[in-house]
Design a protein around this motif. Sequence first.
Motif, PDB file in Angstrom:
ATOM      1  N   TYR A  17      -7.296  -8.445  -2.860  1.00 36.58           N
ATOM      2  CA  TYR A  17      -6.302  -8.700  -3.908  1.00 36.58           C
ATOM      3  C   TYR A  17      -6.209 -10.202  -4.159  1.00 36.58           C
ATOM      4  CZ  TYR A  17      -4.975  -4.010  -2.411  1.00 36.58           C
ATOM      5  OH  TYR A  17      -4.990  -2.681  -2.060  1.00 36.58           O
ATOM      6  N   ASP A  36      -7.406  -6.573  -8.182  1.00 38.62           N
ATOM      7  CA  ASP A  36      -7.989  -5.814  -7.066  1.00 38.62           C
ATOM      8  C   ASP A  36      -9.496  -5.902  -7.244  1.00 38.62           C
ATOM      9  OD1 ASP A  36      -9.058  -3.873  -5.357  1.00 38.62           O
ATOM     10  OD2 ASP A  36      -7.474  -2.416  -5.780  1.00 38.62           O
ATOM     11  N   ARG A  71       7.003   2.629   2.293  1.00 35.97           N
ATOM     12  CA  ARG A  71       6.560   4.011   2.552  1.00 35.97           C
ATOM     13  C   ARG A  71       7.416   4.995   1.766  1.00 35.97           C
ATOM     14  NH1 ARG A  71       5.657   1.980   7.786  1.00 35.97           N
ATOM     15  NH2 ARG A  71       7.738   2.619   8.468  1.00 35.97           N
ATOM     16  N   HIS A  85       0.607   1.028  -4.046  1.00 38.50           N
ATOM     17  CA  HIS A  85      -0.787   1.244  -3.662  1.00 38.50           C
ATOM     18  C   HIS A  85      -1.079   0.875  -2.218  1.00 38.50           C
ATOM     19  CE1 HIS A  85      -1.823   2.079  -7.775  1.00 38.50           C
ATOM     20  NE2 HIS A  85      -1.615   0.847  -8.193  1.00 38.50           N
ATOM     21  N   ASP A  86      -0.423  -0.171  -1.712  1.00 38.21           N
ATOM     22  CA  ASP A  86      -0.803  -0.706  -0.409  1.00 38.21           C
ATOM     23  C   ASP A  86       0.323  -1.583   0.126  1.00 38.21           C
ATOM     24  OD1 ASP A  86      -2.430  -1.349   1.765  1.00 38.21           O
ATOM     25  OD2 ASP A  86      -3.906  -2.469   0.606  1.00 38.21           O
ATOM     26  N   LEU A  88       0.384  -4.725   3.079  1.00 42.30           N
ATOM     27  CA  LEU A  88      -0.485  -5.493   3.970  1.00 42.30           C
ATOM     28  C   LEU A  88       0.288  -6.621   4.610  1.00 42.30           C
ATOM     29  CD1 LEU A  88      -1.638  -8.363   2.324  1.00 42.30           C
ATOM     30  CD2 LEU A  88      -2.236  -6.465   0.822  1.00 42.30           C
TER      31      LEU A  88
END
Length: 143
Positions: A17, A36, A71, A85-86, A88
């Motif tokens: 990213y 991305d 979450r 999407h993610d 990190l």
Amino acid sequence: MEDSQGTGAGLLLAGRYRLVESIGRGGMGRVWRAHDEVLHRVVAVKELTAGRFVAEADRLVLHARTQKEARAAARITHPGVVTVHDVLEHDARPWIVMQFVDGPSLADAVKEAGTIAPREAARVGLHVVGALRAAHAAGVLHR
């Protein structure tokens, strides 16, 4: 476009990213338009900056809460809720990668128009209620 902590355009997160430009800022952090590089799409990346300025114990609590909320948000499916999407970790703090929605905010639209017609305000309100219902159905309580 860099701040004093070294975060800026061009930074590559999680090997995929790439931050392009800062597009918003609030009490908890800053949102970046990013690319991305694996899926070749534009995403929004939320940089959580609040943890930089608190004690270590508070930072750990904040990071755990961020993970839990990301979450929870990822369980919501509704056209009025961005897709997560993610999540990190970079620079010892969490970052949330989300669907990028291109367009003005409601605040920007009101500033530009000066007012919103009652019918349009009702339409927007019903859409927000629908999104909140989807969140509640997924077990997410919006604060």
